[in-house]
Design a protein around this motif. Sequence first.
Motif, PDB file in Angstrom:
ATOM      1  N   THR A 153      14.488  10.228 -20.831  1.00 52.39           N
ATOM      2  CA  THR A 153      14.503  11.334 -21.816  1.00 52.39           C
ATOM      3  C   THR A 153      14.679  12.613 -21.221  1.00 52.39           C
ATOM      4  O   THR A 153      14.609  12.813 -19.759  1.00 52.39           O
ATOM      5  N   THR A 154      14.905  13.588 -22.075  1.00 55.24           N
ATOM      6  CA  THR A 154      14.802  15.113 -21.727  1.00 55.24           C
ATOM      7  C   THR A 154      13.357  15.712 -21.616  1.00 55.24           C
ATOM      8  O   THR A 154      13.218  16.794 -21.108  1.00 55.24           O
ATOM      9  N   ASN A 155      12.427  14.881 -21.874  1.00 59.40           N
ATOM     10  CA  ASN A 155      11.053  15.435 -22.019  1.00 59.40           C
ATOM     11  C   ASN A 155      10.420  15.038 -20.565  1.00 59.40           C
ATOM     12  O   ASN A 155       9.945  13.939 -20.433  1.00 59.40           O
ATOM     13  N   PRO A 156      10.069  16.300 -19.713  1.00 57.39           N
ATOM     14  CA  PRO A 156       9.434  15.829 -18.396  1.00 57.39           C
ATOM     15  C   PRO A 156       8.051  15.290 -18.580  1.00 57.39           C
ATOM     16  O   PRO A 156       7.599  14.467 -17.404  1.00 57.39           O
ATOM     17  N   GLU A 157       7.314  15.315 -19.623  1.00 53.79           N
ATOM     18  CA  GLU A 157       6.065  14.868 -19.730  1.00 53.79           C
ATOM     19  C   GLU A 157       6.203  13.425 -19.996  1.00 53.79           C
ATOM     20  O   GLU A 157       5.135  12.843 -19.814  1.00 53.79           O
ATOM     21  N   ARG A 158       7.087  13.129 -20.883  1.00 56.59           N
ATOM     22  CA  ARG A 158       7.405  11.560 -21.060  1.00 56.59           C
ATOM     23  C   ARG A 158       8.673  11.281 -20.713  1.00 56.59           C
ATOM     24  O   ARG A 158       9.719  11.042 -21.635  1.00 56.59           O
ATOM     25  N   PRO A 159       9.183  11.123 -19.386  1.00 58.29           N
ATOM     26  CA  PRO A 159      10.432  10.807 -18.977  1.00 58.29           C
ATOM     27  C   PRO A 159      11.146   9.663 -19.224  1.00 58.29           C
ATOM     28  O   PRO A 159      12.255   9.380 -18.969  1.00 58.29           O
ATOM     29  N   THR A 171       8.313   6.381 -26.243  1.00 57.50           N
ATOM     30  CA  THR A 171       8.291   7.248 -24.941  1.00 57.50           C
ATOM     31  C   THR A 171       7.051   7.145 -24.167  1.00 57.50           C
ATOM     32  O   THR A 171       5.947   6.742 -24.558  1.00 57.50           O
ATOM     33  N   SER A 213       4.810   8.178 -19.929  1.00 53.53           N
ATOM     34  CA  SER A 213       5.012   9.276 -18.911  1.00 53.53           C
ATOM     35  C   SER A 213       5.168   8.457 -17.604  1.00 53.53           C
ATOM     36  O   SER A 213       5.442   9.147 -16.659  1.00 53.53           O
TER      37      SER A 213
END
Length: 169
Positions: free
Chosen positions: A120-126, A143, A145
């Motif tokens: 994903t593009t979310n660094p906290e939940r890749p 999603t 982490s």
Amino acid sequence: MNEFNIPLSRVMVLERTLEHGGTVICKLQRPEASLDAKIYVENDNTTHHIKVTIGPLASSLTLPRKLATKRQSLRDFLQNLANGRADSGAQSEEALALMDAQESVEKVLLIGQIAYVITTTNPERPFGAVVTNDQGEVCAAATGSSKEHLTAAVRAKLRPGEEGSGNRT
């Protein structure tokens, strides 16, 4: 020529490992040095999933089982990796992490379900996953982490209120 190469006898061992799966050590040689590549092959009905570690480098490759040149493709991949012509280790680590997450999520699926694991593009939940049934209908999306967090989130959506062992049923 000062590049690492794989001797023909080792190429034949690679071919057997591709067909039967498992782990093998393959020596890449050049006149002044040699390297050991640890190769793990997991097969399904249509593809060979290959993980390779050479020293600190890790990478992966997927080849179709019906590919006539798969032995040569694997040889070329190994030689390119050993000679520094492959993708960066960071990108390879990402691919290996995705494969591990895929394997982890597949352990909580019900019969007839298919998981698609992506970054994903979310660094906290890749990590992200979408689970569908045989008809392509979405059963769950989550999603996480880490692979463990993603697997727990998928399990919770597929089996609300159940604290299971994670085995397929």
